[in-house]
Design a protein around this motif. Structure first.
Motif, PDB file in Angstrom:
ATOM      1  N   GLN A 170      12.734 -19.195  -6.257  1.00  0.00           N
ATOM      2  CA  GLN A 170      11.859 -17.903  -5.804  1.00  0.00           C
ATOM      3  C   GLN A 170      12.845 -16.783  -6.154  1.00  0.00           C
ATOM      4  N   GLN A 171      13.846 -16.866  -5.747  1.00  0.00           N
ATOM      5  CA  GLN A 171      14.955 -15.649  -6.047  1.00  0.00           C
ATOM      6  C   GLN A 171      14.895 -15.439  -7.464  1.00  0.00           C
ATOM      7  N   PHE A 172      15.385 -16.458  -8.261  1.00  0.00           N
ATOM      8  CA  PHE A 172      15.462 -16.190  -9.816  1.00  0.00           C
ATOM      9  C   PHE A 172      14.366 -15.506 -10.363  1.00  0.00           C
ATOM     10  N   LEU A 173      13.113 -15.959  -9.926  1.00  0.00           N
ATOM     11  CA  LEU A 173      11.757 -15.310 -10.332  1.00  0.00           C
ATOM     12  C   LEU A 173      11.761 -13.834 -10.001  1.00  0.00           C
ATOM     13  N   TRP A 174      11.983 -13.572  -8.724  1.00  0.00           N
ATOM     14  CA  TRP A 174      11.927 -12.059  -8.309  1.00  0.00           C
ATOM     15  C   TRP A 174      13.130 -11.313  -9.126  1.00  0.00           C
ATOM     16  N   ASP A 175      14.232 -11.721  -9.238  1.00  0.00           N
ATOM     17  CA  ASP A 175      15.111 -11.039  -9.998  1.00  0.00           C
ATOM     18  C   ASP A 175      14.536 -10.728 -11.478  1.00  0.00           C
ATOM     19  N   ASN A 176      14.137 -11.579 -12.072  1.00  0.00           N
ATOM     20  CA  ASN A 176      13.239 -11.463 -13.226  1.00  0.00           C
ATOM     21  C   ASN A 176      12.489 -10.341 -13.245  1.00  0.00           C
ATOM     22  N   VAL A 177      11.602 -10.449 -12.312  1.00  0.00           N
ATOM     23  CA  VAL A 177      10.407  -9.303 -12.071  1.00  0.00           C
ATOM     24  C   VAL A 177      11.294  -7.743 -12.096  1.00  0.00           C
ATOM     25  N   LYS A 178      12.356  -7.867 -11.218  1.00  0.00           N
ATOM     26  CA  LYS A 178      12.883  -6.673 -10.992  1.00  0.00           C
ATOM     27  C   LYS A 178      13.456  -6.108 -12.198  1.00  0.00           C
ATOM     28  N   GLN A 179      14.379  -6.883 -12.939  1.00  0.00           N
ATOM     29  CA  GLN A 179      15.108  -6.589 -14.156  1.00  0.00           C
ATOM     30  C   GLN A 179      13.909  -6.469 -15.354  1.00  0.00           C
ATOM     31  N   SER A 180      12.862  -6.854 -15.465  1.00  0.00           N
ATOM     32  CA  SER A 180      11.931  -6.686 -16.218  1.00  0.00           C
ATOM     33  C   SER A 180      11.308  -5.141 -16.238  1.00  0.00           C
ATOM     34  N   LYS A 181      11.177  -4.945 -14.896  1.00  0.00           N
ATOM     35  CA  LYS A 181      10.492  -3.446 -14.711  1.00  0.00           C
ATOM     36  C   LYS A 181      11.594  -2.456 -14.952  1.00  0.00           C
ATOM     37  N   ASN A 182      12.935  -2.740 -14.885  1.00  0.00           N
ATOM     38  CA  ASN A 182      14.025  -1.925 -15.556  1.00  0.00           C
ATOM     39  C   ASN A 182      14.400  -1.891 -16.754  1.00  0.00           C
ATOM     40  N   ASP A 183      13.829  -3.040 -17.627  1.00  0.00           N
ATOM     41  CA  ASP A 183      14.457  -3.332 -18.991  1.00  0.00           C
ATOM     42  C   ASP A 183      13.533  -2.534 -19.922  1.00  0.00           C
ATOM     43  N   SER A 184      14.238  -1.271 -20.584  1.00  0.00           N
ATOM     44  CA  SER A 184      13.687  -0.555 -21.794  1.00  0.00           C
ATOM     45  C   SER A 184      14.234  -0.737 -22.938  1.00  0.00           C
ATOM     46  N   GLU A 185      15.215  -1.776 -22.946  1.00  0.00           N
ATOM     47  CA  GLU A 185      15.990  -2.125 -24.190  1.00  0.00           C
ATOM     48  C   GLU A 185      15.068  -2.504 -25.477  1.00  0.00           C
ATOM     49  N   LEU A 186      13.912  -2.645 -25.077  1.00  0.00           N
ATOM     50  CA  LEU A 186      12.986  -3.127 -26.307  1.00  0.00           C
ATOM     51  C   LEU A 186      12.430  -1.906 -27.256  1.00  0.00           C
ATOM     52  N   THR A 212       4.357 -13.772 -18.199  1.00  0.00           N
ATOM     53  CA  THR A 212       5.073 -15.096 -18.250  1.00  0.00           C
ATOM     54  C   THR A 212       6.550 -14.944 -18.461  1.00  0.00           C
ATOM     55  N   LEU A 213       6.465 -14.490 -19.925  1.00  0.00           N
ATOM     56  CA  LEU A 213       7.777 -14.119 -20.524  1.00  0.00           C
ATOM     57  C   LEU A 213       8.864 -13.304 -19.586  1.00  0.00           C
ATOM     58  N   ALA A 214       8.319 -12.271 -18.792  1.00  0.00           N
ATOM     59  CA  ALA A 214       9.028 -11.381 -18.146  1.00  0.00           C
ATOM     60  C   ALA A 214       9.411 -12.240 -16.744  1.00  0.00           C
ATOM     61  N   ILE A 215       8.508 -12.989 -16.231  1.00  0.00           N
ATOM     62  CA  ILE A 215       8.995 -13.670 -14.817  1.00  0.00           C
ATOM     63  C   ILE A 215       9.694 -15.001 -15.196  1.00  0.00           C
ATOM     64  N   VAL A 216       9.468 -15.579 -16.083  1.00  0.00           N
ATOM     65  CA  VAL A 216      10.437 -16.901 -16.313  1.00  0.00           C
ATOM     66  C   VAL A 216      11.604 -16.539 -17.223  1.00  0.00           C
ATOM     67  N   GLY A 217      11.630 -15.282 -17.705  1.00  0.00           N
ATOM     68  CA  GLY A 217      12.891 -14.899 -18.390  1.00  0.00           C
ATOM     69  C   GLY A 217      13.367 -15.447 -19.723  1.00  0.00           C
ATOM     70  N   GLY A 218      13.702 -14.803 -20.500  1.00  0.00           N
ATOM     71  CA  GLY A 218      14.108 -15.099 -22.107  1.00  0.00           C
ATOM     72  C   GLY A 218      15.322 -16.281 -22.023  1.00  0.00           C
ATOM     73  N   SER A 219      16.042 -16.378 -21.405  1.00  0.00           N
ATOM     74  CA  SER A 219      17.044 -17.093 -21.255  1.00  0.00           C
ATOM     75  C   SER A 219      16.545 -18.746 -20.854  1.00  0.00           C
ATOM     76  N   GLN A 220      15.347 -18.877 -20.384  1.00  0.00           N
ATOM     77  CA  GLN A 220      14.906 -20.075 -20.096  1.00  0.00           C
ATOM     78  C   GLN A 220      13.749 -20.753 -20.998  1.00  0.00           C
ATOM     79  N   ILE A 221      13.426 -19.707 -21.804  1.00  0.00           N
ATOM     80  CA  ILE A 221      12.529 -20.234 -22.972  1.00  0.00           C
ATOM     81  C   ILE A 221      12.821 -20.354 -24.102  1.00  0.00           C
ATOM     82  N   GLN A 222      12.694 -21.333 -24.777  1.00  0.00           N
ATOM     83  CA  GLN A 222      13.188 -21.813 -26.429  1.00  0.00           C
ATOM     84  C   GLN A 222      12.369 -21.387 -27.269  1.00  0.00           C
ATOM     85  N   ALA A 223      10.847 -21.611 -27.237  1.00  0.00           N
ATOM     86  CA  ALA A 223      10.011 -21.275 -28.085  1.00  0.00           C
ATOM     87  C   ALA A 223       8.490 -20.928 -27.465  1.00  0.00           C
ATOM     88  N   ILE A 224       7.813 -20.053 -28.101  1.00  0.00           N
ATOM     89  CA  ILE A 224       6.337 -20.059 -27.782  1.00  0.00           C
ATOM     90  C   ILE A 224       5.354 -20.500 -28.750  1.00  0.00           C
TER      91      ILE A 224
END
Length: 135
Positions: A33-49, A66-78
């Motif tokens: 759950q902490q991992f998911l919340w950390d991704n939410v916080k990071q995504s809200k501050n992520d303006s690199e795109l 889905t991509l923002a909450i799960v995080g790019g490092s955990q997804i190999q393909a969509i």
């Protein structure tokens, strides 16, 4: 619309944990759950795109959450389908969210697989050539 807010849904979280065996569930619950919340916080501050996320009314919004909450490092393909027609993605209006999805996948080295159903090869090739180029 319920899956369009960038947040960790406690009901969905509990539903996922219920599928794990009890010992594993107890070990993973808090950290996961902490991992998911950390991704939410990071995504809200992520303006690199340099691309705005899809607005809440966009059909691409659930892909964004889905991509923002799960995080790019955990997804190999969509598997990329048009979210309303379930066919090839519409390339004429990439600002409605498709450009963000492709930029995110490019940034995190996520493989994008077109899953167009029974579409012919010529249409698939044409769609690929029209997809917004990123990176």
């Amino acid at each position: 619309m319920e899956r369009r807010a960038l947040t960790v849904d406690d009901r969905a979280f509990e539903s996922v944990l219920e599928r794990a065996d009890e010992q594993l569930r107890d070990q993973l619950s808090e950290a996961f759950q902490q991992f998911l919340w950390d991704n939410v916080k990071q995504s809200k501050n992520d303006s690199e795109l340099d691309v705005a996320p899809p607005p809440e009314e966009s059909p691409w919004r659930p892909v964004f959450t889905t991509l923002a909450i799960v995080g790019g490092s955990q997804i190999q393909a969509i598997h990329l389908n048009d979210p309303t027609l379930d066919g090839l993605p519409e390339t004429k209006r990439p600002t409605d969210g498709l450009r963000w999805v492709l930029s995110y996948c490019n940034k995190h080295d996520i493989v994008v697989i077109l899953e167009p159903g029974g579409t012919d090869r010529e249409s698939i090739a044409e769609t690929i050539s029209e997809l917004p180029i990123v990176g």
